[in-house]
Design a protein around this motif. Structure first.
Motif, PDB file in Angstrom:
ATOM      1  N   HIS A   1      11.645  98.818  40.953  1.00 11.26           N
ATOM      2  CA  HIS A   1      12.099  98.704  42.345  1.00 11.26           C
ATOM      3  C   HIS A   1      13.611  98.864  42.426  1.00 11.26           C
ATOM      4  O   HIS A   1      14.303  98.820  41.411  1.00 11.26           O
ATOM      5  CB  HIS A   1      11.709  97.345  42.931  1.00 11.26           C
TER       6      HIS A   1
ATOM      7  N   ASP B   1      16.852  97.034  44.547  1.00  8.03           N
ATOM      8  CA  ASP B   1      17.159  95.876  45.383  1.00  8.03           C
ATOM      9  C   ASP B   1      17.560  96.361  46.772  1.00  8.03           C
ATOM     10  O   ASP B   1      17.992  97.493  46.955  1.00  8.03           O
ATOM     11  CB  ASP B   1      18.276  95.032  44.752  1.00  8.03           C
TER      12      ASP B   1
ATOM     13  N   HIS C   1      15.099  99.287  38.669  1.00  5.44           N
ATOM     14  CA  HIS C   1      14.946  98.401  37.507  1.00  5.44           C
ATOM     15  C   HIS C   1      13.579  97.731  37.542  1.00  5.44           C
ATOM     16  O   HIS C   1      12.867  97.784  38.548  1.00  5.44           O
ATOM     17  CB  HIS C   1      16.089  97.390  37.437  1.00  5.44           C
TER      18      HIS C   1
HETATM   19 FE   LIG Z   1      15.630  93.547  41.473  1.00 12.35          FE
END
Ligand SMILES: [Fe+2]
Ligand SMILES: O=C(O)CCC(=O)C(=O)O
Length: 307
Positions: free
Chosen positions: A189, A191, A246
């Motif tokens: 994903h 952030d 990440h």
């Molecule tokens: Fe994350």
């Protein structure tokens, strides 16, 4: 630009020495554009404070389920195991977490008031302090990024003060028998926020996707921070600083808990995310959107309550 992951010392930026500051800004911007992350020392987040934080985090997650769930269901407080999933991924991550935002000072309003557990003792004081330390470090980094984007140094200041920044205490329990084989601790994903600060985790498993498409395991040294970028930064820069993908993979060795504490720097909800002038030519600007609209859309995408 070099291929090594940049390791920077925040004291170069805060020293007041013009050449050291300029070098810091250049390396930070190169590192974020080239690899999507850098590592940082000299940030002033005390290792004793981190030790206390991990001790208290483990003590909280060891409480009975019913006790933890007393604070569940909102953006602050507890999110049980198996709730959050990555965007466009239909199996949940193997994690539970507790979220802390700005604690309102007397006379101050915040968008989402914090909730605090009764036990373990010292939880609130410790995490208010850790939040403030990480927020101060993040603001310095945003000053450096503002300079790198040809904006006034304090451009982010009024935008993030009193915003929706978030400290997330994460617990990844041992992988339960019968877990969906497609589930991992945290599926790949990006952030949602501007930048993320990651203190060294208690346990391995974090991997960042380098811009060349290679997953790089992050064994963060105790006392160093990993700094990476989120979708709001990508939006502000038309992708000139892309968000870093990440994930957290399941343990390959002993099946034990992992604890981590990412800190997400986020602006106030009414801030408009619009490509800054210095990136309009090199980037691919998208339609302006408020940080609040963007956050709510992304929270819904990952199965969390939006406001
Ligand atoms: Fe994350
Ligand atoms: O646990 C970690 O090290 C990273 C967690 C993470 O990426 C997240 O919660 O967004």
């Amino acid at each position: 630009m070099t291929d090594a992951i940049a390791h920077l010392d925040l004291k170069d930026f805060t020293s007041g020495d013009t050449a050291r500051r300029a070098g810091f800004v250049r390396q930070l911007m190169d590192g974020l554009k080239r690899h999507g992350f850098i590592t940082l020392e000299g940030h002033g987040v005390d290792t004793d404070l981190l030790d206390d934080s991990y001790r208290l985090s483990a003590a909280f997650f060891a409480l009975p389920d019913a006790e933890k769930r007393r604070h569940a269901g909102a953006l602050r407080g507890y999110t049980p195991f198996g709730v959050e999933h990555a965007k466009d991924h239909d199996v949940p991550d193997l994690k539970e977490f507790w979220q802390i935002g700005h604690e309102a000072r007397p006379g101050e309003a915040v968008e989402h008031p914090n909730v605090w557990p009764q036990t373990p003792a010292g939880f609130r004081d410790t995490f208010e302090t850790l939040f403030d330390c990480l927020f101060d470090t993040g603001r310095e980094l945003l000053k450096a990024i503002a300079i790198g984007l040809d904006l006034p140094e304090d451009w982010f200041e009024a935008r993030v003060k009193g915003g929706t920044s978030l400290l997330r205490l994460l617990h990844y329990p041992p992988i339960p028998a019968g877990a969906d084989p497609r589930s991992i601790r945290a599926a790949a994903h990006e952030d949602i926020n501007l930048i993320t600060l990651l203190v060294a985790a208690e346990g391995s498993g974090l991997e960042l996707l380098d811009r060349d498409g290679q997953w790089k395991p992050v064994e963060n040294e105790r006392g160093h921070l990993v700094v990476d970028t989120g979708d709001m930064m990508a939006r502000l820069t038309g992708g000139v600083i892309p968000a870093t993908t990440h994930r957290v993979v399941n343990p390959s060795g002993p099946n034990v808990s992992r604890y981590s504490m990412p800190f997400f720097l986020q602006p106030k909800s009414d801030v408009v995310l619009e490509c800054v002038p210095s990136c309009r030519e090199a980037g691919r600007p998208e339609a302006p959107v408020t940080a609040g609209e963007f956050l709510n859309e992304r929270l819904r995408d990952i199965g969390l309550p939006a406001s």
